[in-house]
Motif scaffolding. Structure first.
Motif, PDB file in Angstrom:
ATOM      1  N   LYS A  21       1.033  -1.239   0.004  1.00 36.12           N
ATOM      2  CA  LYS A  21       0.086   0.414   0.022  1.00 36.12           C
ATOM      3  C   LYS A  21       0.737   1.078   0.371  1.00 36.12           C
ATOM      4  N   ASN A  22       2.263   0.875   0.536  1.00 37.58           N
ATOM      5  CA  ASN A  22       2.681   2.355   1.195  1.00 37.58           C
ATOM      6  C   ASN A  22       3.717   2.830  -0.893  1.00 37.58           C
ATOM      7  N   MET A  23       4.165   1.434  -1.350  1.00 36.36           N
ATOM      8  CA  MET A  23       4.883   1.521  -2.528  1.00 36.36           C
ATOM      9  C   MET A  23       3.577   2.272  -3.452  1.00 36.36           C
ATOM     10  N   ARG A  24       2.564   1.683  -3.220  1.00 40.59           N
ATOM     11  CA  ARG A  24       1.277   1.333  -4.391  1.00 40.59           C
ATOM     12  C   ARG A  24       0.982   3.534  -4.347  1.00 40.59           C
ATOM     13  N   ALA A  25       1.144   3.783  -2.946  1.00 45.03           N
ATOM     14  CA  ALA A  25       0.995   5.446  -3.177  1.00 45.03           C
ATOM     15  C   ALA A  25       1.926   6.225  -3.867  1.00 45.03           C
ATOM     16  N   LEU A  26       3.073   5.745  -3.734  1.00 47.61           N
ATOM     17  CA  LEU A  26       3.947   7.162  -4.442  1.00 47.61           C
ATOM     18  C   LEU A  26       3.910   6.773  -5.993  1.00 47.61           C
ATOM     19  N   LEU A  27       3.088   5.830  -6.478  1.00 46.75           N
ATOM     20  CA  LEU A  27       2.823   5.565  -7.823  1.00 46.75           C
ATOM     21  C   LEU A  27       2.287   6.927  -8.487  1.00 46.75           C
ATOM     22  N   PRO A  28       2.329   6.911 -10.146  1.00 47.55           N
ATOM     23  CA  PRO A  28       1.985   8.648 -10.762  1.00 47.55           C
ATOM     24  C   PRO A  28       0.784   7.669 -11.457  1.00 47.55           C
ATOM     25  N   ILE A  29      -0.063   7.198 -10.869  1.00 48.33           N
ATOM     26  CA  ILE A  29      -1.640   7.297 -11.108  1.00 48.33           C
ATOM     27  C   ILE A  29      -2.837   7.908 -10.155  1.00 48.33           C
ATOM     28  N   THR A  30      -4.448   7.673 -10.395  1.00 47.63           N
ATOM     29  CA  THR A  30      -4.958   8.281  -9.913  1.00 47.63           C
ATOM     30  C   THR A  30      -4.919   7.266  -8.617  1.00 47.63           C
ATOM     31  N   LEU A  31      -5.711   8.257  -7.537  1.00 45.31           N
ATOM     32  CA  LEU A  31      -6.620   6.879  -6.515  1.00 45.31           C
ATOM     33  C   LEU A  31      -7.611   6.402  -7.060  1.00 45.31           C
ATOM     34  N   GLU A  32      -8.030   6.586  -7.880  1.00 45.64           N
ATOM     35  CA  GLU A  32      -8.923   5.572  -7.912  1.00 45.64           C
ATOM     36  C   GLU A  32      -8.698   4.235  -8.604  1.00 45.64           C
ATOM     37  N   ASP A  33      -7.335   4.377  -9.328  1.00 53.97           N
ATOM     38  CA  ASP A  33      -6.649   3.559 -10.107  1.00 53.97           C
ATOM     39  C   ASP A  33      -5.431   2.791  -9.395  1.00 53.97           C
ATOM     40  N   GLN A  34      -5.139   3.403  -7.879  1.00 52.18           N
ATOM     41  CA  GLN A  34      -4.392   2.634  -6.922  1.00 52.18           C
ATOM     42  C   GLN A  34      -5.189   1.740  -6.827  1.00 52.18           C
ATOM     43  N   GLU A  35      -6.557   2.004  -5.799  1.00 52.98           N
ATOM     44  CA  GLU A  35      -7.384   1.401  -5.063  1.00 52.98           C
ATOM     45  C   GLU A  35      -8.017  -0.336  -6.386  1.00 52.98           C
ATOM     46  N   ARG A  36      -8.044   0.285  -7.558  1.00 47.65           N
ATOM     47  CA  ARG A  36      -8.722  -1.096  -8.096  1.00 47.65           C
ATOM     48  C   ARG A  36      -7.418  -1.618  -8.237  1.00 47.65           C
ATOM     49  N   LEU A  37      -6.045  -1.585  -8.145  1.00 44.09           N
ATOM     50  CA  LEU A  37      -5.686  -2.969  -8.352  1.00 44.09           C
ATOM     51  C   LEU A  37      -4.926  -3.922  -7.450  1.00 44.09           C
ATOM     52  N   SER A  38      -5.430  -5.502  -7.503  1.00 44.97           N
ATOM     53  CA  SER A  38      -5.259  -5.449  -6.582  1.00 44.97           C
ATOM     54  C   SER A  38      -3.795  -6.318  -6.018  1.00 44.97           C
ATOM     55  N   TYR A  39      -3.240  -6.742  -5.286  1.00 46.45           N
ATOM     56  CA  TYR A  39      -1.496  -6.762  -4.825  1.00 46.45           C
ATOM     57  C   TYR A  39      -1.173  -7.073  -5.065  1.00 46.45           C
ATOM     58  N   LEU A  40      -1.294  -7.990  -6.371  1.00 45.55           N
ATOM     59  CA  LEU A  40      -0.196  -8.725  -7.286  1.00 45.55           C
ATOM     60  C   LEU A  40      -0.135  -8.112  -8.177  1.00 45.55           C
ATOM     61  N   HIS A  41      -1.261  -7.315  -9.073  1.00 46.83           N
ATOM     62  CA  HIS A  41      -1.406  -6.166 -10.281  1.00 46.83           C
ATOM     63  C   HIS A  41      -0.642  -4.949  -9.555  1.00 46.83           C
ATOM     64  N   SER A  42      -0.845  -4.771  -7.697  1.00 48.85           N
ATOM     65  CA  SER A  42       0.201  -3.143  -7.791  1.00 48.85           C
ATOM     66  C   SER A  42       1.663  -3.295  -7.814  1.00 48.85           C
ATOM     67  N   MET A  43       2.206  -5.352  -7.311  1.00 49.35           N
ATOM     68  CA  MET A  43       3.677  -5.355  -7.380  1.00 49.35           C
ATOM     69  C   MET A  43       3.941  -5.398  -8.661  1.00 49.35           C
ATOM     70  N   ALA A  44       2.982  -5.454 -10.042  1.00 49.69           N
ATOM     71  CA  ALA A  44       3.457  -5.501 -11.378  1.00 49.69           C
ATOM     72  C   ALA A  44       4.102  -4.150 -11.383  1.00 49.69           C
ATOM     73  N   VAL A  45       3.150  -3.757 -11.205  1.00 46.90           N
ATOM     74  CA  VAL A  45       2.964  -1.933 -11.825  1.00 46.90           C
ATOM     75  C   VAL A  45       4.467  -1.270 -11.347  1.00 46.90           C
ATOM     76  N   ILE A  46       4.481  -1.759  -9.696  1.00 48.85           N
ATOM     77  CA  ILE A  46       5.981  -1.289  -9.091  1.00 48.85           C
ATOM     78  C   ILE A  46       7.093  -1.326  -9.819  1.00 48.85           C
ATOM     79  N   CYS A  47       7.020  -2.458  -9.904  1.00 49.35           N
ATOM     80  CA  CYS A  47       8.430  -3.030 -10.410  1.00 49.35           C
ATOM     81  C   CYS A  47       8.673  -2.707 -11.988  1.00 49.35           C
ATOM     82  N   THR A  48       7.490  -2.187 -12.641  1.00 48.62           N
ATOM     83  CA  THR A  48       7.558  -1.763 -13.675  1.00 48.62           C
ATOM     84  C   THR A  48       8.070  -0.245 -13.602  1.00 48.62           C
TER      85      THR A  48
END
Length: 72
Positions: A21-48
Motif C-alpha cells: 500500500k505504501n509503494m502503491r501510494a507513490l505511483l504516479p496514478i490516480t487514487l481511484e486507479d491505485q484502489e482498483r489494483l490487486s496486490y499482485l497487480h500493484s507489485m507488477a506496476v511498481i516493478c515496472t
C-alpha cells in the motif's frame, strides 16, 4: 511468549500488504486507479515503474507493462 505459526503468518502478510500500500501510494496514478489494483497487480506496476525509472537513467534496455505507459 511465542507467537503461533498462524499468527506469525498473518503478521507477515499484514506487513507485506502494508508495504505494498505504501509503494502503491507513490505511483504516479490516480487514487481511484491505485484502489482498483490487486496486490499482485500493484507489485507488477511498481516493478515496472522502478524498471522504467532505471531505463530513463540509461541503465536498462527494455521494460513494458500495460498499466504503466511510457510517458509516466
Amino acid at each position: 511468549m511465542r507467537v503461533s505459526t498462524k499468527g506469525a503468518s498473518k503478521a507477515r502478510r499484514d506487513h507485506i500488504n502494508h508495504e505494498i500500500k505504501n509503494m502503491r501510494a507513490l505511483l504516479p496514478i490516480t487514487l481511484e486507479d491505485q484502489e482498483r489494483l490487486s496486490y499482485l497487480h500493484s507489485m507488477a506496476v511498481i516493478c515496472t515503474y522502478i524498471k522504467k525509472s532505471v531505463l530513463f537513467q540509461g541503465k536498462f534496455s527494455y521494460c513494458s507493462h500495460p498499466l504503466m505507459p511510457l510517458n509516466f
